[in-house]
Enzyme design. Structure first.
Site, PDB file in Angstrom:
ATOM      1  CE1 TYR A 146     -29.346 -16.874 -22.810  1.00 47.26           C
ATOM      2  CE2 TYR A 146     -28.757 -14.469 -23.271  1.00 47.26           C
ATOM      3  CZ  TYR A 146     -28.771 -15.805 -23.416  1.00 47.26           C
ATOM      4  OH  TYR A 146     -28.653 -16.159 -24.884  1.00 47.26           O
TER       5      TYR A 146
ATOM      6  CE  LYS B  78     -31.747 -14.072 -25.006  1.00 46.70           C
ATOM      7  NZ  LYS B  78     -30.977 -14.662 -26.008  1.00 46.70           N
TER       8      LYS B  78
ATOM      9  CD  GLU C 106     -32.121 -20.156 -32.981  1.00 43.74           C
ATOM     10  OE1 GLU C 106     -32.510 -18.971 -32.564  1.00 43.74           O
ATOM     11  OE2 GLU C 106     -32.466 -21.007 -31.982  1.00 43.74           O
TER      12      GLU C 106
ATOM     13  CG  LEU D  37     -34.679 -16.883 -28.357  1.00 46.44           C
ATOM     14  CD1 LEU D  37     -35.180 -17.655 -27.045  1.00 46.44           C
ATOM     15  CD2 LEU D  37     -33.623 -15.876 -28.038  1.00 46.44           C
TER      16      LEU D  37
HETATM   17  N1  PDD Z   1     -28.909 -13.895 -28.231  1.00 45.79           N
HETATM   18  N2  PDD Z   1     -31.263 -17.005 -31.425  1.00 45.79           N
HETATM   19  C1  PDD Z   1     -30.525 -17.273 -30.378  1.00 45.79           C
HETATM   20  C2  PDD Z   1     -30.180 -18.842 -30.122  1.00 45.79           C
HETATM   21  C3  PDD Z   1     -29.933 -16.293 -29.433  1.00 45.79           C
HETATM   22  O1  PDD Z   1     -29.004 -16.382 -28.485  1.00 45.79           O
HETATM   23  C4  PDD Z   1     -30.411 -14.820 -29.781  1.00 45.79           C
HETATM   24  C5  PDD Z   1     -30.244 -13.588 -28.844  1.00 45.79           C
HETATM   25  C6  PDD Z   1     -31.349 -14.647 -30.727  1.00 45.79           C
HETATM   26  C7  PDD Z   1     -31.831 -13.450 -31.327  1.00 45.79           C
HETATM   27  O2  PDD Z   1     -32.649 -12.634 -30.400  1.00 45.79           O
HETATM   28  P1  PDD Z   1     -32.979 -11.079 -30.235  1.00 45.79           P
HETATM   29  O3  PDD Z   1     -33.299 -10.629 -31.321  1.00 45.79           O
HETATM   30  O4  PDD Z   1     -33.994 -11.053 -29.219  1.00 45.79           O
HETATM   31  O5  PDD Z   1     -31.530 -10.738 -29.567  1.00 45.79           O
HETATM   32  C8  PDD Z   1     -31.655 -15.761 -31.629  1.00 45.79           C
HETATM   33  C9  PDD Z   1     -28.290 -12.799 -27.280  1.00 45.79           C
HETATM   34  C10 PDD Z   1     -28.096 -11.437 -27.978  1.00 45.79           C
HETATM   35  C11 PDD Z   1     -26.926 -13.357 -26.540  1.00 45.79           C
HETATM   36  O6  PDD Z   1     -27.011 -14.757 -26.454  1.00 45.79           O
HETATM   37  O7  PDD Z   1     -25.928 -12.710 -26.494  1.00 45.79           O
END
Ligand code: PDD
Length: 295
Positions: free
Chosen positions: A35, A149, A182, A207
């Site tokens: 996703y 992801k 993270e 991620l």
């Molecule tokens: N999550 N780390 C993890 C484990 C994440 O699931 C996400 C994003 C990020 C930040 O990535 P980005 O800056 O591309 O949003 C880091 C999304 C927002 C979610 O699961 O809703």
């Protein structure tokens, strides 16, 4: 009169409340899908190229076929933004390996399934972002390919719930070597006692956030030095400042970790500068320019 939300499901625009996939979708049965979450700010899709490049990485690592061409996919994303009248909010996009009788190996004949939804939210509020949140630390119990992801988010769900149960906003996961990887849905940042901005280097352990990449570029452009390296919870507790980044949280200050105040307990000066630099960068570039670093 309320406006009916519209979702995209496998080529069709349908009322959100009726949007559904088959019970034998492999996303539902195995978590066999990936996703992306895009932020929409002021009617603009943020980090479009970054999200698409990361989606390409996730799909190719799992050998899931693109459901549509990149261009056709982006047409559908923009159509969902338009049909839902989203000026500020989020787009959720999910691709699974599709529908097949339940059996672990990849099905020989399956069509990737694509779902896109959108949700409105309040416009980005710098004052709200400058209200610091609490973070707890927990063991990282995830797998070894956190660069993908994947929709299989059970450890992240459990970790976020642990945070909620502790009245915290996020949980920072700690690997077996004792370093923060993270958050459960955000990247983690600190400002060390020496004033260095630190975030973990991209690898298969995290991620690589599109927001993370934008902030790296924005901070560099603003003349802020960054070190990409792992840090421990102990270093974080001793840090002057801390914050998290994601498409949903943007740049959000962290003022307590495991119940202990960070720095003077207020949102830090560098955090504020980074937030300003990020917002300006988004207004100028709309997302990161380097997007080919997914593991
Ligand atoms: N999550 N780390 C993890 C484990 C994440 O699931 C996400 C994003 C990020 C930040 O990535 P980005 O800056 O591309 O949003 C880091 C999304 C927002 C979610 O699961 O809703």
């Amino acid at each position: 009169m309320g406006m009916a939300r519209i979702a995209y499901v496998n080529g069709q625009y349908v009322p959100h409340r009726n949007a559904a996939v088959h019970v034998e979708d492999r996303g539902y049965q195995f978590g066999d899908g990936v996703y992306e979450v895009f932020a929409v700010m002021g009617g603009k899709l943020i980090g479009e190229q970054g999200h698409l490049d990361r989606l390409a990485h996730s799909l190719s690592e799992l050998r899931i076929k693109w459901p549509l061409s990149r261009a056709a996919l982006m047409v559908a994303v923009k159509e969902i933004v338009r049909r839902n009248h989203v000026r500020n909010g989020l787009v959720y996009l999910q691709v699974t390996r599709g529908v097949a009788p339940r059996d672990h190996p990849f099905p020989v004949h399956s069509k990737s399934a694509l779902v896109i939804t959108a949700r409105k939210s309040a416009p980005m509020d710098k004052d709200a972002l400058r209200t610091g949140v609490d973070v707890i630390t927990i063991p990282d119990i995830r797998w070894q390919r956190c660069d993908i992801k994947s929709v299989a988010l059970l450890p992240n769900v459990l970790g976020k719930q642990q945070a909620r149960d502790a009245n915290a906003f996020e949980a920072w996961q700690v690997d077996d070597e004792g370093y923060v990887t993270e958050g459960t849905s955000t990247n983690a940042w600190i400002v060390t006692t020496d004033g260095n901005l630190v975030t973990r280097n991209a690898s298969t352990s995290i991620l690589n956030g599109v927001t993370r990449l934008s902030v790296l570029e924005a901070a560099t452009e603003a003349g802020i030095d960054i070190m990409e390296r792992p840090f421990t919870p102990e270093e974080a507790l001793a840090a002057r400042e801390a914050f998290i980044t994601s498409s949903t949280s943007h740049v959000k200050a962290v003022t307590r970790i495991d119940g202990q105040s960070i720095g003077n307990g207020h949102v830090g000066e560098l955090t504020n500068r980074v937030l300003d630099a990020y917002v300006e960068y988004m207004e100028t570039h709309g997302g990161p320019r380097t997007t080919d670093t997914w593991n």
